[in-house]
Design an enzyme around this catalytic site. Structure first.
Site, PDB file in Angstrom:
ATOM      1  N   LYS A  51       0.823  -1.226   0.000  1.00 51.06           N
ATOM      2  CA  LYS A  51       0.000   0.000   0.000  1.00 51.06           C
ATOM      3  C   LYS A  51       0.849   1.264   0.000  1.00 51.06           C
ATOM      4  O   LYS A  51       0.448   2.278  -0.555  1.00 51.06           O
ATOM      5  CB  LYS A  51      -0.960  -0.007   1.194  1.00 51.06           C
ATOM      6  CG  LYS A  51      -2.066  -1.036   1.024  1.00 51.06           C
ATOM      7  CD  LYS A  51      -3.293  -0.737   1.845  1.00 51.06           C
ATOM      8  CE  LYS A  51      -4.416  -1.672   1.433  1.00 51.06           C
ATOM      9  NZ  LYS A  51      -5.611  -1.558   2.229  1.00 51.06           N
ATOM     10  N   LYS A 104      -5.295  -9.076  -6.386  1.00 46.84           N
ATOM     11  CA  LYS A 104      -6.480  -9.269  -5.542  1.00 46.84           C
ATOM     12  C   LYS A 104      -7.600  -8.308  -5.957  1.00 46.84           C
ATOM     13  O   LYS A 104      -7.329  -7.151  -6.277  1.00 46.84           O
ATOM     14  CB  LYS A 104      -6.036  -8.973  -4.103  1.00 46.84           C
ATOM     15  CG  LYS A 104      -7.054  -9.165  -3.034  1.00 46.84           C
ATOM     16  CD  LYS A 104      -6.460  -8.812  -1.675  1.00 46.84           C
ATOM     17  CE  LYS A 104      -6.670  -7.349  -1.381  1.00 46.84           C
ATOM     18  NZ  LYS A 104      -7.325  -7.054  -0.104  1.00 46.84           N
ATOM     19  N   LYS A 150     -11.239  -2.810  -3.335  1.00 44.85           N
ATOM     20  CA  LYS A 150     -12.082  -1.602  -3.429  1.00 44.85           C
ATOM     21  C   LYS A 150     -11.328  -0.460  -4.073  1.00 44.85           C
ATOM     22  O   LYS A 150     -11.903   0.387  -4.731  1.00 44.85           O
ATOM     23  CB  LYS A 150     -12.478  -1.118  -2.025  1.00 44.85           C
ATOM     24  CG  LYS A 150     -13.354  -2.028  -1.251  1.00 44.85           C
ATOM     25  CD  LYS A 150     -13.721  -1.332   0.063  1.00 44.85           C
ATOM     26  CE  LYS A 150     -13.702  -2.300   1.203  1.00 44.85           C
ATOM     27  NZ  LYS A 150     -12.428  -2.346   1.913  1.00 44.85           N
TER      28      LYS A 150
HETATM   29  N1  AQP Z   1     -10.106 -10.142  -2.966  1.00 44.25           N
HETATM   30  C1  AQP Z   1     -10.434 -10.662  -1.804  1.00 44.25           C
HETATM   31  N2  AQP Z   1     -10.655 -11.988  -1.672  1.00 44.25           N
HETATM   32  C2  AQP Z   1     -11.013 -12.520  -0.469  1.00 44.25           C
HETATM   33  N3  AQP Z   1     -11.170 -11.780   0.647  1.00 44.25           N
HETATM   34  C3  AQP Z   1     -10.971 -10.455   0.557  1.00 44.25           C
HETATM   35  N4  AQP Z   1     -11.044  -9.458   1.457  1.00 44.25           N
HETATM   36  C4  AQP Z   1     -10.732  -8.284   0.859  1.00 44.25           C
HETATM   37  N5  AQP Z   1     -10.449  -8.489  -0.434  1.00 44.25           N
HETATM   38  C5  AQP Z   1     -10.579  -9.829  -0.660  1.00 44.25           C
HETATM   39  C6  AQP Z   1     -11.408  -9.646   2.854  1.00 44.25           C
HETATM   40  O1  AQP Z   1     -12.435  -8.707   3.166  1.00 44.25           O
HETATM   41  C7  AQP Z   1     -12.279  -8.269   4.510  1.00 44.25           C
HETATM   42  C8  AQP Z   1     -12.292  -6.779   4.602  1.00 44.25           C
HETATM   43  O2  AQP Z   1     -11.221  -6.209   3.913  1.00 44.25           O
HETATM   44  P1  AQP Z   1     -10.915  -4.680   4.178  1.00 44.25           P
HETATM   45  O3  AQP Z   1     -12.084  -3.860   3.845  1.00 44.25           O
HETATM   46  O4  AQP Z   1     -10.416  -4.486   5.543  1.00 44.25           O
HETATM   47  O5  AQP Z   1      -9.735  -4.291   3.269  1.00 44.25           O
HETATM   48  P2  AQP Z   1      -8.825  -5.025   2.328  1.00 44.25           P
HETATM   49  O6  AQP Z   1      -8.519  -6.402   2.723  1.00 44.25           O
HETATM   50  O7  AQP Z   1      -7.627  -4.151   2.145  1.00 44.25           O
HETATM   51  O8  AQP Z   1      -9.787  -5.048   1.084  1.00 44.25           O
HETATM   52  P3  AQP Z   1      -9.746  -4.173  -0.171  1.00 44.25           P
HETATM   53  O9  AQP Z   1     -10.989  -4.336  -0.921  1.00 44.25           O
HETATM   54  O10 AQP Z   1      -8.470  -4.468  -0.923  1.00 44.25           O
HETATM   55  O11 AQP Z   1      -9.729  -2.691   0.376  1.00 44.25           O
HETATM   56  P4  AQP Z   1      -8.773  -1.520   0.044  1.00 44.25           P
HETATM   57  O12 AQP Z   1      -8.736  -1.429  -1.435  1.00 44.25           O
HETATM   58  O13 AQP Z   1      -9.373  -0.308   0.698  1.00 44.25           O
HETATM   59  O14 AQP Z   1      -7.439  -1.865   0.622  1.00 44.25           O
HETATM   60  C9  AQP Z   1     -10.986  -8.885   5.039  1.00 44.25           C
HETATM   61  O15 AQP Z   1     -11.321 -10.025   5.797  1.00 44.25           O
HETATM   62  C10 AQP Z   1     -10.261  -9.291   3.789  1.00 44.25           C
HETATM   63  O16 AQP Z   1      -9.425 -10.408   3.993  1.00 44.25           O
END
Ligand code: AQP
Length: 345
Positions: A114, A207, A210
């Site tokens: 990040k 992955k 968001k």
């Molecule tokens: N691609 C994914 N596959 C499986 N699980 C996922 N999670 C996120 N992306 C995937 C799971 O969702 C939960 C919440 O995640 P988060 O909102 O805390 O942030 P993150 O993991 O960083 O997800 P994003 O979508 O990638 O958000 P941004 O872009 O803001 O960083 C967690 O349990 C995560 O494992």
């Protein structure tokens, strides 16, 4: 104050929730609320580790709450709230900033990803993110944490922090009446299901996320049926047919991802999907995938949009959940202060 099974997990209000959040974590959250005491958080303090426009953040907190409820989390069964309304998270995170070691945080791959190349410009909060995550879980002395595969390393760190706190303060913990010298449990990750890591629809090596600038890379829980079908139609694949067995995905991450998504949404194994679709071209498979995705997700999007029309009702759910969360977290933080030798009145 004994340690009993308790579930904690959260999502960041950094945009709309997507299929990865749903299949990787939320499906287990929904199941676990039938068998466990569950606390599900909208982790807004985590969101501000990178810049958030204040008005958009307020909306996103409500949207994530609406998506939680629309997907099947019941605010009567589970505690649903936003992190910043319970000060114990921030207070315990500070204590953990003093327990965790720099070397431990330096190993966190998510920070490296990040922060990117310009690490000097990343916020201190982004670096200390895993300590706050440990505080989120341990403020409730939670024992089970359903998350996607990407959170495994942070969970391991939370376990290390719990262990080090228990070791560092062992005598004080015993003096405070915890005869076995254990104050924090070792929280267990719950990473199960056929889609613990859902990949981007545009690049099977990345992955689904968001914050990916391309909306075509993900299926949002708020997408309508037409948008879901369009995104699946445009999803990257290769020219070969669907393999007939699991071993046939080598070098084909996009194909593997789409088949995994189908299996998860249809509650089938990958083998069954390959039996049904193996040898066929992706065009036919994508039609079937769009149907199964719309069936499962279309209702969630509609319900979330309906809930969003009444923001006062969403705020009331968050206020009620926060009050319930505080009653669990406050005694924990009080004990932590007593154990660490901080005077409170
Ligand atoms: N691609 C994914 N596959 C499986 N699980 C996922 N999670 C996120 N992306 C995937 C799971 O969702 C939960 C919440 O995640 P988060 O909102 O805390 O942030 P993150 O993991 O960083 O997800 P994003 O979508 O990638 O958000 P941004 O872009 O803001 O960083 C967690 O349990 C995560 O494992």
């Amino acid at each position: 104050m004994t340690i009993s099974p308790r579930v904690f997990s959260g999502m960041q209000p950094t945009g709309s929730l997507h299929l990865g959040n749903y299949l990787g974590a939320m499906v287990n959250w929904i199941k676990m609320q039938e068998t466990h005491e569950c606390i599900y958080c909208v982790v807004d303090l985590h969101a501000i580790t990178v810049w958030q426009d204040p008005a958009e953040l307020r909306t996103a907190i409500r949207q994530v709450t609406a998506a939680y409820i629309a997907a099947g989390l019941d605010p009567k069964k589970s505690i649903l709230f936003n992190q910043s309304q319970v000060s114990a998270h921030a207070e315990l995170a500070w204590v953990f900033n003093c327990v965790a070691r720099l070397g431990w945080l330096n190993r966190m791959t998510q920070f490296k990803e990040k922060a990117g190349k310009d690490r000097e410009q990343a916020s201190v909060g982004l670096y200390a993110y895993p300590n706050l995550m440990a505080a989120d879980i341990l403020a409730y002395r939670a024992t089970h944490v359903p998350v996607g595969e990407d959170q495994k390393q942070h969970l391991e760190l939370a376990r290390d922090i719990a262990q080090k706190f228990n070791n560092d303060f062992r005598e004080s913990i015993i003096a405070q009446g915890f005869a076995d010298g254990v104050f924090f449990p070792q929280p267990e990750p719950v990473i199960t299901g056929p889609a613990t890591r859902v990949m981007s629809l545009r690049d099977g090596t990345k992955k689904m996320s968001k914050s990916d600038p391309s909306d075509l890379s993900r299926i949002n829980l708020t997408d309508d049926a037409d948008t879901i079908a369009k995104k699946i139609q445009k999803a990257k694949t290769d020219a070969d047919p669907i393999p007939t067995e699991d071993g046939g995905f080598q070098g084909r991450p996009e194909a593997e991802n789409l088949v995994g998504i189908y299996a998860a949404l249809a509650d089938q194994t990958v083998e069954t999907v390959l039996k049904d679709f193996g040898g066929q071209q992706f065009s036919a498979f994508k039609k079937a995938l769009a149907e199964v995705a719309t069936d499962r997700l279309g209702r969630i999007g509609g319900e979330a949009r309906r809930l969003m029309a009444d923001s006062a009702a969403i705020d009331a759910v968050l206020a009620d959940g926060s009050a319930r969360a505080r009653t669990i977290a406050q005694p924990v933080i009080d004990h932590v202060k007593d154990i660490a030798g901080l005077i409170r009145s």
